[in-house]
Motif scaffolding. Sequence first.
Motif, mmCIF file in Angstrom:
data_model
loop_
_atom_site.group_PDB
_atom_site.id
_atom_site.type_symbol
_atom_site.label_atom_id
_atom_site.label_comp_id
_atom_site.label_asym_id
_atom_site.label_seq_id
_atom_site.Cartn_x
_atom_site.Cartn_y
_atom_site.Cartn_z
ATOM 1 N N ASP A 181 0.843 -1.194 0.000
ATOM 2 C CA ASP A 181 0.000 0.000 0.000
ATOM 3 C C ASP A 181 0.878 1.243 0.000
ATOM 4 N N TYR A 182 0.919 1.960 -1.135
ATOM 5 C CA TYR A 182 1.791 3.128 -1.242
ATOM 6 C C TYR A 182 1.339 4.277 -0.341
ATOM 7 N N ALA A 183 0.096 4.253 0.104
ATOM 8 C CA ALA A 183 -0.351 5.280 1.048
ATOM 9 C C ALA A 183 0.480 5.229 2.327
ATOM 10 N N ALA A 184 0.932 4.038 2.700
ATOM 11 C CA ALA A 184 1.780 3.906 3.889
ATOM 12 C C ALA A 184 3.121 4.610 3.682
ATOM 13 N N ILE A 185 3.629 4.582 2.461
ATOM 14 C CA ILE A 185 4.871 5.309 2.157
ATOM 15 C C ILE A 185 4.629 6.806 2.287
ATOM 16 N N ARG A 186 3.511 7.261 1.719
ATOM 17 C CA ARG A 186 3.219 8.700 1.772
ATOM 18 C C ARG A 186 3.002 9.188 3.204
ATOM 19 N N ASP A 187 2.442 8.347 4.047
ATOM 20 C CA ASP A 187 2.302 8.726 5.457
ATOM 21 C C ASP A 187 3.670 9.004 6.075
ATOM 22 N N ARG A 188 4.634 8.158 5.770
ATOM 23 C CA ARG A 188 5.976 8.341 6.330
ATOM 24 C C ARG A 188 6.657 9.575 5.725
ATOM 25 N N ILE A 189 6.470 9.775 4.420
ATOM 26 C CA ILE A 189 7.035 10.973 3.788
ATOM 27 C C ILE A 189 6.500 12.226 4.467
ATOM 28 N N SER A 190 5.223 12.210 4.808
ATOM 29 C CA SER A 190 4.594 13.392 5.404
ATOM 30 C C SER A 190 5.232 13.767 6.730
ATOM 31 N N ARG A 191 5.873 12.817 7.389
ATOM 32 C CA ARG A 191 6.494 13.092 8.684
ATOM 33 C C ARG A 191 8.007 13.339 8.578
ATOM 34 N N VAL A 192 8.537 13.173 7.385
ATOM 35 C CA VAL A 192 9.985 13.349 7.194
ATOM 36 C C VAL A 192 10.315 14.569 6.339
ATOM 37 N N VAL A 193 9.560 14.793 5.270
ATOM 38 C CA VAL A 193 9.899 15.821 4.281
ATOM 39 C C VAL A 193 9.027 17.056 4.495
ATOM 40 N N PRO A 194 9.605 18.197 4.793
ATOM 41 C CA PRO A 194 8.813 19.419 4.981
ATOM 42 C C PRO A 194 7.995 19.755 3.734
ATOM 43 N N GLY A 195 6.773 20.221 3.969
ATOM 44 C CA GLY A 195 5.892 20.581 2.870
ATOM 45 C C GLY A 195 4.943 19.484 2.448
ATOM 46 N N PHE A 196 5.141 18.261 2.999
ATOM 47 C CA PHE A 196 4.309 17.124 2.607
ATOM 48 C C PHE A 196 3.335 16.700 3.715
ATOM 49 N N GLU A 197 3.066 17.581 4.640
ATOM 50 C CA GLU A 197 2.103 17.283 5.687
ATOM 51 C C GLU A 197 0.752 16.913 5.057
ATOM 52 N N ASP A 198 0.079 15.926 5.658
ATOM 53 C CA ASP A 198 -1.219 15.464 5.155
ATOM 54 C C ASP A 198 -1.116 15.052 3.683
ATOM 55 N N PHE A 199 -0.033 14.341 3.373
ATOM 56 C CA PHE A 199 0.313 14.025 1.989
ATOM 57 C C PHE A 199 -0.803 13.257 1.279
ATOM 58 N N ASN A 200 -1.317 12.232 1.879
ATOM 59 C CA ASN A 200 -2.310 11.412 1.184
ATOM 60 C C ASN A 200 -3.547 12.205 0.796
ATOM 61 N N ALA A 201 -4.050 13.001 1.707
ATOM 62 C CA ALA A 201 -5.249 13.774 1.396
ATOM 63 C C ALA A 201 -4.979 14.803 0.305
ATOM 64 N N ARG A 202 -3.831 15.451 0.362
ATOM 65 C CA ARG A 202 -3.517 16.488 -0.631
ATOM 66 C C ARG A 202 -3.188 15.880 -1.990
ATOM 67 N N ALA A 203 -2.556 14.692 -1.993
ATOM 68 C CA ALA A 203 -2.256 14.036 -3.269
ATOM 69 C C ALA A 203 -3.521 13.572 -3.969
ATOM 70 N N ALA A 204 -4.592 13.358 -3.204
ATOM 71 C CA ALA A 204 -5.852 12.911 -3.798
ATOM 72 C C ALA A 204 -6.576 14.030 -4.532
ATOM 73 N N ARG A 205 -6.181 15.265 -4.306
ATOM 74 C CA ARG A 205 -6.809 16.368 -5.034
ATOM 75 C C ARG A 205 -6.456 16.269 -6.510
ATOM 76 N N PRO A 206 -7.417 16.491 -7.399
ATOM 77 C CA PRO A 206 -7.118 16.375 -8.840
ATOM 78 C C PRO A 206 -5.983 17.283 -9.298
ATOM 79 N N GLU A 207 -5.906 18.479 -8.702
ATOM 80 C CA GLU A 207 -4.881 19.431 -9.120
ATOM 81 C C GLU A 207 -3.571 19.263 -8.368
ATOM 82 N N PHE A 240 -0.905 19.646 -5.210
ATOM 83 C CA PHE A 240 -0.631 20.743 -4.291
ATOM 84 C C PHE A 240 0.758 21.305 -4.555
ATOM 85 N N ARG A 241 0.938 22.536 -4.153
ATOM 86 C CA ARG A 241 2.192 23.227 -4.406
ATOM 87 C C ARG A 241 3.045 23.241 -3.146
ATOM 88 N N LEU A 242 4.314 22.933 -3.294
ATOM 89 C CA LEU A 242 5.226 22.939 -2.155
ATOM 90 C C LEU A 242 5.586 24.371 -1.759
#
Length: 756
Positions: free
Chosen positions: A578-604, A606-608
Motif C-alpha cells: 500500500d503506497y499510502a503507507a509510504i506517503r504517510d511516512r514521507i509526510s512526517r519526514v519531508v517538509p511541505g508534505f504534511e497530510d500528503f495522502n489527502a492532498r495528493a488525492a486532489r485532482p490538481e 498541491f504546491r510545495l
Amino acid sequence: MATKPPTGDPVQDAPQVTPPKHAAAGLPAIGHTLRIAHQQMGLARTARTLLKVNQKDGFDCPGCAWPEGDKRHTAEFCENGAKAVAEEATLRRVTPEFFAAHPVADLATRSGYWLGQQGRITEPVYLPEGGDRYEAISWERAFAVIAQELTALGSPDEALFYTSGRTSNEAAFLFQLFAREFGTNNLPDCSNMCHESSGSALTETIGIGKGSVSLEDLHQADLIIVAGQNPGTNHPRMLSALERAKTAGAKIISVNPLPEAGMERFKNPQTPLGMLKGTALNDLFLQIRIGGDQALFRLLNKLVIETEGATDEAFIREHTHGYEDLAAAAKEADWDETLTATGLTRPEIERALAMVLASKRTIVCWAMGLTQHKHAVATIREVVNLLLLRGNIGRPGAGVCPVRGHSNVQGDRTMGIFERPAPAFLDALDKEFGITSPRGHGYDVVRSIQAMRDGRAKVLFAMGGNFVGATPDTDVTEAAIRRTALTVHVSTKLNRSHAVTGRRALILPTLGRTDKDVQASGRQFVTVEDSMGTVHASRGNLAPASPHLLSEPAIVARMARAVLGTASATPWEQFERDYAAIRDRISRVVPGFEDFNARAARPEGFRLPHAPRDERRFPTKTGKANFTAAPVEYPRVPQGRLLLQTLRSHDQYNTTIYGLDDRYRGITGGRRVVMVNPADAAELGLADGSYTDLVSEWKDGVERRAPGFRVVHYPTARGCAAAYYPETNVLVPLDSTADTSNTPASKSVVVRFEPA
C-alpha cells in the motif's frame, strides 16, 4: 496494428541535410506524432493512451517536467511527450528468447536507437559470471544475487545507488531509505549531470535550490529571458506558455549559440490560427558564443547599477546581502572583453539592457546551456544578481526558472536522493524509522565513476535511466563499470547500459507510467513533482506489458527484505502492499508534505512551499538573498580549434533515441553530424558533406576521439560547433566539471578536426 521492431541497425552513413526550419510544431508535429504512435501502439491503443497523458485522472508524461495548468487541453502533450509515451506503451516485447538469440557482445555493437526499438522487457534476466548472454531468472533468485553481493562488500560505501529522474516520489523515498539503512549516502542521480549547478547556485543565493515561478508568473511577466535552452525540442509545451505571455504583451530574449526554430515561431497545433500562422516568440536573439553568458550578465548588471533609478533600492536594503561587493566587481566589467567573450555586438547588448530596464517583472529561464560549463555555478549566480538588482524575486510575474528535464528529477531530490543530504533531513529520517543514517558525504555521478575505476565501488544499482549513455568520458566510464562485481538495472526497455556490465549483471523489468499498478491492497497511484514545485498523482491505465513485472516500490521493498533481513524494523512488506503507507511516512519526514495522502488525492495536486517566492524570506546563511561577485570566466580556444557543445536532436529525449532525424535543423537519416559555422569551416578546410574525426583536447593530454562525423555547415555562433550526445560523450573528460557542482562540462569541449 503496431509495426515490428527493426531487425538490423539502419545505415547512417549519409545523413541528408536541408536548410533549418524557422517554425516549430504545427501540422508536421501532428503527423510525426501520429506516425510514431501508430508504429509503436496501433490506432486504438494510441487513442486510449494519449488522451490520458497529463490529465488529472491520468498519468504524468514520462518525458519532461514542464507543469500543467488547472485547465487541461484534451491533447495535453507535445510531440516528444507522445514519443515517450509511445515508446513505453509499445506493443513490442523483449522476451527471454530475445536474449537467447542476442549475446551481450552482439548487444554491445547495436545503436541506442535499435536497442530501444525492440520493446518492453518482460522478465528479469541474469548474466552469470563467465556467461555470454542474459538468461531468465526468478525474482527471488535475482534478489538473492543482489543480497549476496551487497552483504559481501567490505563497506556499504562500496555500493552505488543511482536514480533516474523518472522514478516516482514513493519509489525514490524508499530507495534512499534502503541505501541509508544499508549504510551509505552513495546516491548519485541524473541531477548531478544537469541542474546540479542550478541547485548549487540557487541554494547559496536565495536559500532553496529550485525555481521560484509558476505558470501564472510566466503568463504575467513583462520580460522572459530564455538562456541556454531549446524549448522547441526539449520542453515543447513551454512554447504554449511563451505564446500566452507574448499575447499578454511580454517581450522575449533568447540567448543561445544556435538559432532554434521553436523560439523563432511557434505554430500551436491546438488552435487553427496557430496551425496556419503561428506566433513569433523572439523579440531579440542574442547568438552568444558558448560559455559567454556570465560575461553578458555581468555587463548587464554593471549597466543596471550605473543607470539612475534602475535598482530596487528598498528590496536590496531589506532583503539582500553583498550588494557592495557585486557593485565593485561589476564596475570592472569591460565592454571589449565582454564582446570578445560573447561574440555579440554593442547594439545587441544595449537593446537587451533597454528591455531589462523597461520590465517591471522579469523571469530568466535556463537549462543545460548554462549548467554544463566549468563556470556554470558562477554564471547562474550572475543571473540571480540581475534579478535581485531589480527586485524580481518574490514578485508575481518574476523570478528564476531552471527548466528541469526529466519528469520527476526534482521530486527525487526532494525525497532525499542526494549524496550530500542536509543533517535535518537525516535527523527526521532517523527519528521516523529508528535507524542511524551515515553522515559522511557519498559519491555523485562523476565520483562514482572514479570510484568504480579505482576499485573503491563494486556494485552499481541503477533505478532507471541509461547510466552509460548519460555519463561523460565513455571509454573511461565503460572500463570502470566492467571492473565491478555486479551491475543491476531497473528498466522498462533496453539501452546501452545493459551491454556494459560487471562480472555479473541483472536487468529487473518494471512498470512504466502508463501501466496500471495493482498491489495487495488494490490499485495504486504514485506522485511526481514538476519543474515548478507542484506535486500531483499519476495513474497508469494500461495492462502491464507482462505479468512478470514489478513496480519500482515493490522492487526496492523486496530487495531491502533480502539484503537487510530481520535486522530491519522498517515495514517493507506494508510499503509494497500500500503506497499510502509510504506517503504517510514521507509526510512526517519531508517538509511541505504534511497530510500528503489527502492532498495528493486532489485532482490538481498541491504546491510545495517556497520561502523566497511566498514570503520574500531567504533561508541562506546570511538570512537574506545573497549577491555574489565571482571573477568572470569564459572559454579560451586555441587557434585552429572550435568549442563543441553536445546537444539533443529533435528525435531524442535525454539518451532515448526515437529516430534518426533532427527535423527543425534540417538533418535526416543520421546522427553522426557536426554543425560548424561556414566561416569557421572555410578557415579549417572543412567542406560541407565531408567527414571528419572529432578529437577533444584537455589538460591531461589523453586523446579522446569520436570518428566519422559528417560536416554540416550551419549558422552556429562563430568559433562554436555542435553535435549530438551520447555519441559525443566520449569527448568529455571525466575530470572536466563545473566548479562547486561537479557537473560534467559537456557544453565546453575544445575539439580539433582530423580527416576521417
